[in-house]
Motif scaffolding. Structure first.
Motif, PDB file in Angstrom:
ATOM      1  N   GLY A  48     -37.594   9.459  66.556  1.00  0.00           N
ATOM      2  CA  GLY A  48     -38.738   9.099  65.731  1.00  0.00           C
ATOM      3  C   GLY A  48     -39.294  10.227  64.880  1.00  0.00           C
ATOM      4  O   GLY A  48     -40.208   9.998  64.079  1.00  0.00           O
ATOM      5  N   GLU A  49     -38.777  11.446  65.027  1.00  0.00           N
ATOM      6  CA  GLU A  49     -39.246  12.570  64.205  1.00  0.00           C
ATOM      7  C   GLU A  49     -38.319  12.737  63.011  1.00  0.00           C
ATOM      8  O   GLU A  49     -37.103  12.906  63.169  1.00  0.00           O
ATOM      9  N   PHE A  50     -38.909  12.708  61.823  1.00  0.00           N
ATOM     10  CA  PHE A  50     -38.141  12.870  60.588  1.00  0.00           C
ATOM     11  C   PHE A  50     -38.571  14.163  59.887  1.00  0.00           C
ATOM     12  O   PHE A  50     -39.760  14.455  59.785  1.00  0.00           O
ATOM     13  N   ARG A  51     -37.587  14.897  59.406  1.00  0.00           N
ATOM     14  CA  ARG A  51     -37.849  16.089  58.605  1.00  0.00           C
ATOM     15  C   ARG A  51     -36.980  16.041  57.354  1.00  0.00           C
ATOM     16  O   ARG A  51     -35.963  15.347  57.301  1.00  0.00           O
ATOM     17  N   TYR A  52     -37.403  16.831  56.356  1.00  0.00           N
ATOM     18  CA  TYR A  52     -36.600  16.909  55.137  1.00  0.00           C
ATOM     19  C   TYR A  52     -36.455  18.355  54.700  1.00  0.00           C
ATOM     20  O   TYR A  52     -37.278  19.226  55.026  1.00  0.00           O
ATOM     21  N   ALA A 107     -34.082  -0.892  61.752  1.00  0.00           N
ATOM     22  CA  ALA A 107     -33.050  -0.672  62.764  1.00  0.00           C
ATOM     23  C   ALA A 107     -32.026   0.290  62.165  1.00  0.00           C
ATOM     24  O   ALA A 107     -31.080  -0.125  61.489  1.00  0.00           O
ATOM     25  N   LEU A 108     -32.265   1.587  62.372  1.00  0.00           N
ATOM     26  CA  LEU A 108     -31.416   2.600  61.758  1.00  0.00           C
ATOM     27  C   LEU A 108     -30.099   2.743  62.509  1.00  0.00           C
ATOM     28  O   LEU A 108     -30.049   2.678  63.728  1.00  0.00           O
ATOM     29  N   LYS A 109     -29.052   2.987  61.748  1.00  0.00           N
ATOM     30  CA  LYS A 109     -27.730   3.172  62.328  1.00  0.00           C
ATOM     31  C   LYS A 109     -27.548   4.592  62.843  1.00  0.00           C
ATOM     32  O   LYS A 109     -28.245   5.515  62.442  1.00  0.00           O
ATOM     33  N   GLU A 110     -26.577   4.738  63.703  1.00  0.00           N
ATOM     34  CA  GLU A 110     -26.195   6.063  64.225  1.00  0.00           C
ATOM     35  C   GLU A 110     -25.093   6.631  63.344  1.00  0.00           C
ATOM     36  O   GLU A 110     -24.006   6.071  63.248  1.00  0.00           O
ATOM     37  N   HIS A 111     -25.404   7.725  62.651  1.00  0.00           N
ATOM     38  CA  HIS A 111     -24.393   8.443  61.874  1.00  0.00           C
ATOM     39  C   HIS A 111     -23.985   9.674  62.678  1.00  0.00           C
ATOM     40  O   HIS A 111     -24.695  10.665  62.698  1.00  0.00           O
ATOM     41  N   ALA A 112     -22.845   9.588  63.329  1.00  0.00           N
ATOM     42  CA  ALA A 112     -22.502  10.582  64.348  1.00  0.00           C
ATOM     43  C   ALA A 112     -21.918  11.878  63.791  1.00  0.00           C
ATOM     44  O   ALA A 112     -21.996  12.913  64.441  1.00  0.00           O
ATOM     45  N   ALA A 113     -21.318  11.853  62.614  1.00  0.00           N
ATOM     46  CA  ALA A 113     -20.574  13.012  62.112  1.00  0.00           C
ATOM     47  C   ALA A 113     -21.501  14.016  61.430  1.00  0.00           C
ATOM     48  O   ALA A 113     -21.558  14.112  60.198  1.00  0.00           O
ATOM     49  N   THR A 114     -22.217  14.805  62.229  1.00  0.00           N
ATOM     50  CA  THR A 114     -23.134  15.789  61.647  1.00  0.00           C
ATOM     51  C   THR A 114     -22.393  16.869  60.870  1.00  0.00           C
ATOM     52  O   THR A 114     -22.946  17.439  59.918  1.00  0.00           O
ATOM     53  N   ARG A 132     -29.954   9.033  63.033  1.00  0.00           N
ATOM     54  CA  ARG A 132     -29.533   8.625  64.373  1.00  0.00           C
ATOM     55  C   ARG A 132     -30.236   7.303  64.658  1.00  0.00           C
ATOM     56  O   ARG A 132     -31.141   6.892  63.931  1.00  0.00           O
ATOM     57  N   ARG A 133     -29.826   6.650  65.729  1.00  0.00           N
ATOM     58  CA  ARG A 133     -30.354   5.316  65.998  1.00  0.00           C
ATOM     59  C   ARG A 133     -31.874   5.363  66.251  1.00  0.00           C
ATOM     60  O   ARG A 133     -32.372   6.202  66.981  1.00  0.00           O
ATOM     61  N   TRP A 134     -32.572   4.440  65.604  1.00  0.00           N
ATOM     62  CA  TRP A 134     -34.020   4.283  65.825  1.00  0.00           C
ATOM     63  C   TRP A 134     -34.420   2.880  65.384  1.00  0.00           C
ATOM     64  O   TRP A 134     -33.944   2.379  64.358  1.00  0.00           O
ATOM     65  N   THR A 135     -35.291   2.249  66.151  1.00  0.00           N
ATOM     66  CA  THR A 135     -35.821   0.944  65.774  1.00  0.00           C
ATOM     67  C   THR A 135     -37.337   0.972  65.898  1.00  0.00           C
ATOM     68  O   THR A 135     -37.900   1.651  66.764  1.00  0.00           O
ATOM     69  N   ASN A 153     -33.507  12.166  60.862  1.00  0.00           N
ATOM     70  CA  ASN A 153     -34.165  12.191  62.171  1.00  0.00           C
ATOM     71  C   ASN A 153     -33.230  12.754  63.236  1.00  0.00           C
ATOM     72  O   ASN A 153     -33.469  12.582  64.428  1.00  0.00           O
ATOM     73  N   ASP A 154     -32.179  13.431  62.807  1.00  0.00           N
ATOM     74  CA  ASP A 154     -31.232  14.072  63.720  1.00  0.00           C
ATOM     75  C   ASP A 154     -31.581  15.555  63.830  1.00  0.00           C
ATOM     76  O   ASP A 154     -31.296  16.340  62.930  1.00  0.00           O
ATOM     77  N   ALA A 155     -32.203  15.931  64.938  1.00  0.00           N
ATOM     78  CA  ALA A 155     -32.711  17.294  65.105  1.00  0.00           C
ATOM     79  C   ALA A 155     -31.607  18.342  65.100  1.00  0.00           C
ATOM     80  O   ALA A 155     -31.867  19.521  64.836  1.00  0.00           O
TER      81      ALA A 155
END
Length: 226
Positions: A203-207, A99-106, A85-88, A138-140
């Motif tokens: 700003g929270e990233f998980r894997y 400058a991360l892009k927004e990938h909307a199609a979860t 998701r968007r984050w800078t 980073n998309d919860a």
């Protein structure tokens, strides 16, 4: 050490991730993640060869594997997904601007990740080769279970939230799109781990890492790709 959680039989995935997150808490793209992972692996295990975009020649078609890691006594096939998701911000060592892009199609992110697991089940046809499907995000909404009372969605079978088990035949929109049906031979319990905390919205990233073992009928005489 769980053999299916090691890379090329040499080092644990956890050790690679630990080194990676110290220097690269975020990535510009999926290709950036793949390259950085391969570099850290070489630093930690110089005997392991890393090859990007390796063709896997199966009956009637050729597919491409993100990363093949080949060690003296084992091999690991790895598929990556980097969904953002968007984050800078400015982070890392040395510091870089992101400058991360927004990938909307979860829903499609879930579908493609499950497909990665199925692909690894096809690719791991040697007794000395395991697989790892890795998603960093980073998309919860990907690691969070849907709320009670939420309406049914077309990707219901493909949910990948914390604690979900993926197994058997998964159907998109209850089978309305047959080409999206995915059948897994194994059972995979999903356990999301923290990767980095960079502050601010997104700003929270998980894997999550899904280990895939060799097929039960894996043969030692499969042709090598490296």
């Amino acid at each position: 050490m769980d053999d299916n959680q090691t890379v090329a039989g040499q080092i644990s995935l956890g050790d690679v991730i630990a080194r990676l997150r110290r220097h690269r808490p975020v990535f510009h793209s999926e290709a950036d993640l793949q390259h950085s992972f391969a570099r850290v692996l070489w630093e930690l295990a110089p005997d392991v060869l890393s090859r990007l975009e390796v063709p896997q020649r199966l009956v009637g078609k050729t597919e491409y594997l993100d990363l093949l890691c080949v060690g003296p006594s084992g091999r690991t096939a790895i598929e990556f997904k980097y969904f953002t998701r968007r984050w800078t911000g400015t982070v890392g060592t040395p510091a870089e601007d992101y400058a991360l892009k927004e990938h909307a199609a979860t829903d499609l992110a879930r579908l493609h990740f499950v497909r990665d697991i199925a692909r690894l089940e096809r690719f791991c046809r040697r007794s000395d080769q395991n697989g790892l499907a890795i998603m960093l995000t980073n998309d919860a909404s990907l690691w969070t279970a849907p709320g009670a009372g939420r309406r049914q969605t077309r990707d219901r079978d493909f949910r990948i939230h914390q604690g979900r088990e993926l197994t058997g035949t998964l159907r998109w929109a209850e089978g309305a799109y047959e080409r999206n049906t995915c059948t897994l031979r194994g059972a995979y319990l999903l356990d999301w781990e923290p990767y980095s905390e960079l502050g601010g919205a997104g700003g929270e990233f998980r894997y999550v890492a899904v280990p895939v073992g060799p097929a039960p009928d894996a043969a030692d005489d499969m042709p090598a790709h490296v």
